[in-house]
Write a protein that holds these residues in place. Structure first.
Motif, PDB file in Angstrom:
ATOM      1  N   TYR A   1       0.847  -1.194   0.000  1.00 37.18           N
ATOM      2  CA  TYR A   1       0.000   0.000   0.000  1.00 37.18           C
ATOM      3  C   TYR A   1       0.880   1.241   0.000  1.00 37.18           C
ATOM      4  O   TYR A   1       2.001   1.225   0.524  1.00 37.18           O
ATOM      5  N   SER A   2       0.368   2.290  -0.612  1.00 38.50           N
ATOM      6  CA  SER A   2       1.021   3.594  -0.562  1.00 38.50           C
ATOM      7  C   SER A   2       0.141   4.517   0.263  1.00 38.50           C
ATOM      8  O   SER A   2      -0.986   4.822  -0.131  1.00 38.50           O
TER       9      SER A   2
ATOM     10  N   VAL B   1      10.792   9.020  -0.337  1.00 32.43           N
ATOM     11  CA  VAL B   1       9.525   8.975  -1.066  1.00 32.43           C
ATOM     12  C   VAL B   1       8.465   9.597  -0.172  1.00 32.43           C
ATOM     13  O   VAL B   1       8.234   9.128   0.941  1.00 32.43           O
ATOM     14  N   CYS B   2       7.848  10.649  -0.645  1.00 31.12           N
ATOM     15  CA  CYS B   2       6.891  11.363   0.191  1.00 31.12           C
ATOM     16  C   CYS B   2       5.752  11.918  -0.651  1.00 31.12           C
ATOM     17  O   CYS B   2       5.794  11.910  -1.884  1.00 31.12           O
ATOM     18  N   THR B   3       4.738  12.382   0.045  1.00 26.63           N
ATOM     19  CA  THR B   3       3.581  13.007  -0.592  1.00 26.63           C
ATOM     20  C   THR B   3       3.506  14.459  -0.152  1.00 26.63           C
ATOM     21  O   THR B   3       3.611  14.760   1.032  1.00 26.63           O
ATOM     22  N   VAL B   4       3.341  15.348  -1.126  1.00 29.24           N
ATOM     23  CA  VAL B   4       3.238  16.772  -0.828  1.00 29.24           C
ATOM     24  C   VAL B   4       1.931  17.305  -1.403  1.00 29.24           C
ATOM     25  O   VAL B   4       1.430  16.804  -2.413  1.00 29.24           O
TER      26      VAL B   4
ATOM     27  N   PRO C   1      -6.971   8.009   0.498  1.00 31.93           N
ATOM     28  CA  PRO C   1      -5.824   8.188   1.398  1.00 31.93           C
ATOM     29  C   PRO C   1      -4.780   7.090   1.317  1.00 31.93           C
ATOM     30  O   PRO C   1      -3.578   7.353   1.415  1.00 31.93           O
ATOM     31  N   ILE C   2      -5.233   5.846   1.165  1.00 33.65           N
ATOM     32  CA  ILE C   2      -4.300   4.708   1.141  1.00 33.65           C
ATOM     33  C   ILE C   2      -4.523   3.953  -0.162  1.00 33.65           C
ATOM     34  O   ILE C   2      -5.611   3.444  -0.417  1.00 33.65           O
ATOM     35  N   ILE C   3      -3.486   3.878  -0.986  1.00 31.35           N
ATOM     36  CA  ILE C   3      -3.613   3.345  -2.335  1.00 31.35           C
ATOM     37  C   ILE C   3      -3.108   1.903  -2.384  1.00 31.35           C
ATOM     38  O   ILE C   3      -1.965   1.627  -1.991  1.00 31.35           O
ATOM     39  N   PRO C   4      -3.925   0.961  -2.859  1.00 28.45           N
ATOM     40  CA  PRO C   4      -3.477  -0.435  -2.983  1.00 28.45           C
ATOM     41  C   PRO C   4      -2.485  -0.583  -4.135  1.00 28.45           C
ATOM     42  O   PRO C   4      -2.609   0.076  -5.167  1.00 28.45           O
ATOM     43  N   ILE C   5      -1.510  -1.463  -3.950  1.00 29.64           N
ATOM     44  CA  ILE C   5      -0.528  -1.765  -4.996  1.00 29.64           C
ATOM     45  C   ILE C   5      -0.576  -3.269  -5.253  1.00 29.64           C
ATOM     46  O   ILE C   5      -0.375  -4.067  -4.337  1.00 29.64           O
TER      47      ILE C   5
ATOM     48  N   PRO D   1      -8.720   0.830   1.542  1.00 31.96           N
ATOM     49  CA  PRO D   1      -8.775   1.171   2.967  1.00 31.96           C
ATOM     50  C   PRO D   1      -9.178   2.630   3.187  1.00 31.96           C
ATOM     51  O   PRO D   1      -8.701   3.524   2.482  1.00 31.96           O
ATOM     52  N   THR D   2     -10.044   2.846   4.160  1.00 31.34           N
ATOM     53  CA  THR D   2     -10.432   4.214   4.507  1.00 31.34           C
ATOM     54  C   THR D   2      -9.483   4.799   5.545  1.00 31.34           C
ATOM     55  O   THR D   2      -9.238   5.999   5.547  1.00 31.34           O
ATOM     56  N   THR D   3      -8.958   3.936   6.427  1.00 29.59           N
ATOM     57  CA  THR D   3      -7.973   4.352   7.422  1.00 29.59           C
ATOM     58  C   THR D   3      -7.025   3.185   7.681  1.00 29.59           C
ATOM     59  O   THR D   3      -7.329   2.035   7.327  1.00 29.59           O
ATOM     60  N   LYS D   4      -5.906   3.473   8.315  1.00 31.05           N
ATOM     61  CA  LYS D   4      -4.975   2.410   8.681  1.00 31.05           C
ATOM     62  C   LYS D   4      -5.625   1.416   9.636  1.00 31.05           C
ATOM     63  O   LYS D   4      -5.409   0.207   9.547  1.00 31.05           O
TER      64      LYS D   4
END
Length: 222
Positions: A45-46, A62-65, A147-151, A204-207
């Protein structure tokens, strides 16, 4: 597919976007029907819910901005006619130089002064930050950002959206997935339903919900 009820035995060939052309690629992954597809769980997951300030982004991280485009988005050509798009983005703490190769459509689709969520690997040289070919998402409507992307594991001929898009269609149309554990087990171990677990494991909606989904589906192995 229109007018047909989806069942677990329905061939994915009938799902819009797959058809005869992509079916062989899915079969290489062991996916031929809806049941196979919903049980094709992500390998990773990302988490793009964690937003990093540009000033805190470290080299090779690796980050999200969450940024705004602050320059013209220009299409350029290099050796051997390789095309690339260049532009600047910023948040309240800093600036990143973005270069995207072989995506000429970005020059028309990306808009200056509009918000975007960008995920990629930071390169820091002489205090200047850059990213090459990051993932760019329109952030004008934050509620639409996942928010959470499946890979998923892939084979040649498929990309991540080749899996995610039909999965989303299937989960929207299939109705409630039948429970396979007795209610007494669900109550005793505090487990969510199989229907909820399948939906949360893929999107996923949340961790916390993802962890609950993974715990629930682990019981399918016993």
């Amino acid at each position: 597919m229109v007018g047909k009820k989806l069942t677990l035995d329905t061939s994915i060939r009938s799902i819009k976007g797959i058809g005869d052309k992509k079916m062989p690629y899915f079969e290489k992954l062991g996916i031929s029907n809806v049941n196979d597809l919903i049980k094709f769980y992500p390998r990773d997951y990302s988490d793009r819910s964690i937003i990093t300030d540009i000033v805190d982004a470290e080299n090779d991280e690796v980050c999200t901005v969450l940024v705004t485009i602050r320059s013209a988005v220009t299409l350029q050509y290099g050796r051997n006619n390789i095309n690339y798009v260049k532009f600047l983005v910023s948040d309240s703490t800093g600036v990143i130089n973005i270069t995207c190769f072989n995506q000429p459509w970005l020059a028309k689709n990306l808009k200056a002064n509009c918000p975007y969520r960008i995920t990629g690997r930071i390169k820091l040289e002489h205090y200047a930050r850059s990213m090459v070919s990051p993932i760019i998402e329109d952030a004008s409507d934050p509620d639409k950002l996942i928010p959470i992307i499946p890979i998923y594991s892939l084979t040649k001929g498929l990309n991540q959206n080749s899996i995610r898009t039909p999965l989303k269609k299937v989960l929207d149309q299939i109705g409630k997935i039948e429970e396979t554990l007795p209610q007494v087990y669900l109550d005793r171990y505090g487990l969510m339903s199989k229907d909820a677990a399948i939906r949360e494991i893929h999107f996923p909606t949340t961790k916390e919900m993802f962890q609950k989904a993974r715990r629930r589906l682990a019981f399918e192995e016993f």
